[in-house]
Scaffold this motif. Structure first.
Motif, PDB file in Angstrom:
ATOM      1  N   ILE A 134       0.828  -1.205   0.000  1.00 37.62           N
ATOM      2  CA  ILE A 134       0.000   0.000   0.000  1.00 37.62           C
ATOM      3  C   ILE A 134       0.867   1.262   0.000  1.00 37.62           C
ATOM      4  CG2 ILE A 134      -1.698   1.332   1.290  1.00 37.62           C
ATOM      5  CD1 ILE A 134      -2.854  -1.101  -0.062  1.00 37.62           C
ATOM      6  N   THR A 135       1.854   1.293   0.880  1.00 37.76           N
ATOM      7  CA  THR A 135       2.715   2.479   0.964  1.00 37.76           C
ATOM      8  C   THR A 135       3.522   2.674  -0.312  1.00 37.76           C
ATOM      9  OG1 THR A 135       2.896   2.307   3.368  1.00 37.76           O
ATOM     10  CG2 THR A 135       4.601   3.561   2.221  1.00 37.76           C
ATOM     11  N   VAL A 136       4.179   1.617  -0.787  1.00 43.37           N
ATOM     12  CA  VAL A 136       5.049   1.751  -1.958  1.00 43.37           C
ATOM     13  C   VAL A 136       4.242   2.127  -3.203  1.00 43.37           C
ATOM     14  CG1 VAL A 136       6.561   0.492  -3.530  1.00 43.37           C
ATOM     15  CG2 VAL A 136       6.843   0.233  -1.060  1.00 43.37           C
ATOM     16  N   ALA A 137       3.121   1.453  -3.425  1.00 44.64           N
ATOM     17  CA  ALA A 137       2.316   1.758  -4.611  1.00 44.64           C
ATOM     18  C   ALA A 137       1.723   3.158  -4.528  1.00 44.64           C
ATOM     19  CB  ALA A 137       1.202   0.720  -4.763  1.00 44.64           C
ATOM     20  N   THR A 138       1.266   3.549  -3.355  1.00 44.77           N
ATOM     21  CA  THR A 138       0.675   4.877  -3.194  1.00 44.77           C
ATOM     22  C   THR A 138       1.693   5.978  -3.432  1.00 44.77           C
ATOM     23  OG1 THR A 138      -0.953   4.036  -1.607  1.00 44.77           O
ATOM     24  CG2 THR A 138      -0.537   6.393  -1.590  1.00 44.77           C
ATOM     25  N   VAL A 139       2.866   5.851  -2.826  1.00 36.63           N
ATOM     26  CA  VAL A 139       3.906   6.871  -2.999  1.00 36.63           C
ATOM     27  C   VAL A 139       4.387   6.898  -4.445  1.00 36.63           C
ATOM     28  CG1 VAL A 139       6.243   7.556  -2.345  1.00 36.63           C
ATOM     29  CG2 VAL A 139       4.625   6.802  -0.591  1.00 36.63           C
ATOM     30  N   ALA A 140       4.540   5.738  -5.041  1.00 38.68           N
ATOM     31  CA  ALA A 140       4.999   5.694  -6.437  1.00 38.68           C
ATOM     32  C   ALA A 140       4.072   6.479  -7.344  1.00 38.68           C
ATOM     33  CB  ALA A 140       5.104   4.243  -6.901  1.00 38.68           C
TER      34      ALA A 140
END
Length: 332
Positions: free
Chosen positions: A267-273
């Motif tokens: 969730i964090t990595v995809a959202t920030v990306a």
């Protein structure tokens, strides 16, 4: 040596163009044949069986490469399958995949939900009452889950056709081995896709300029990139712990911890990306969505972090360890 050679194959034969073509319904046979003929499906098979005899630690970089290159075929399942079959039993021809669960309904039908690659697989390996079963995927009723480019499917075998569609695998790996492999394999795939998503985001932040300088120079973007890097590193470390040297089948709890940690990072990595990329990140032409779509699919496959947190928590309470770190270090 193996990793570099395998990456060369994927770079040549599994470009983003190829991935998009297969997702659009194009033929997957050329890519599958290339990987099969390369011999990499046999890297975990014994030397007596014509393989390289790699252990879990040796095969991990190869499995991560599958996620990094968004390979749209069950190559990881085919590699792991060699460790689950009894000695002397040849793997079936075609695309194999693993079932997260197999249920027998009151009318005798066999049902398995959300099977990764279930829409294109030829065979499904599942476990029922402690016995591994090899099921003919072509004999099942297939229901795609409806996500763009995703070949995950719900499969059902009618009771009237089960006799000719199911082959018990006697003398195979111990009970729970398939469950552990499903978690560990998808943790490795996630690590590759997480790393690729981070690399694309870092490169874009360095290339994209605003107010006369790259957006990667702004502190708020640097903070987001640092958070991404932390999640990728933590997922890689947890997954490496599940792929222990000297073993050919993962242990359940280390595999569950790896899957939980990698799934939690999604969730964090995809959202920030996508936040750093802005609108371009979701376009069909840009490669980021090839990986982030898989991040969300693989996060759920073979148990999300919510599922594995419960499993790990119950084991921790039963162990009565003094600290969580001690519990993790003692896992085998």
């Amino acid at each position: 040596m193996f990793t570099e050679a395998f990456e060369d194959i994927l770079r040549d034969c599994c470009s983003p163009v190829t991935v998009r073509a297969i997702e659009a319904g194009g033929a997957h046979t050329p890519l599958w044949d290339t990987i099969t003929e390369s011999g990499f499906l046999e890297v975990m098979a014994t030397e007596e069986a014509g393989g390289a005899g790699l252990d879990l630690a040796g095969v991990l970089p190869i499995l991560c490469m599958l996620g990094l290159h968004a390979v749209p075929l069950p190559v990881g399942q085919a590699i792991a399958l060699r460790t689950l079959l009894p000695a002397g039993v040849a793997p079936p021809k075609g695309l194999p995949t693993f079932a997260p669960a197999l249920l027998r309904e009151g009318n005798g039908d066999l049902v398995t939900p959300r099977v990764p690659f279930g829409a294109i697989a030829d065979h499904v390996l599942a476990e029922l009452d402690g016995t591994l079963l090899l099921l003919d995927a072509h004999a099942a009723q297939s229901e795609p889950i409806g996500i763009h480019g995703d070949t995950t499917a719900n499969l059902r075998w009618s009771a009237s056709h089960i006799e000719n569609s199911v082959q018990p695998i006697h003398g195979s790996a111990p009970e729970g081995s398939l469950r552990a492999w499903g978690a560990a394999l998808h943790a490795a795939l996630l690590v590759g896709a997480l790393a690729r998503s981070f690399d694309l985001t870092l490169q874009y932040a360095n290339d994209r300029t605003q107010f006369g300088k790259s957006i990667g120079k702004f502190q708020v973007i640097q903070h987001q990139l640092a958070v991404m890097a932390e999640h990728v590193a933590a997922s890689r470390i947890a997954t490496a712990n599940a792929f222990a040297a000297g073993r050919t089948v993962p242990a359940l709890l280390p595999a569950g911890i790896a899957k939980a940690r990698a799934s939690e990072a999604v969730i964090t990595v995809a959202t920030v990306a996508h936040a750093v990329h802005g609108a371009i990140g979701v376009t069909e032409e840009y490669d980021l969505q090839l990986n982030t779509r898989r991040l969300h699919a693989w996060r759920i496959a073979h148990g999300s972090e919510a599922h594995w947190h419960e499993v790990i928590g119950q084991a921790l309470l039963a162990a009565r360890s003094s600290t969580i770190s001690h519990f993790v270090r003692e896992l085998r």
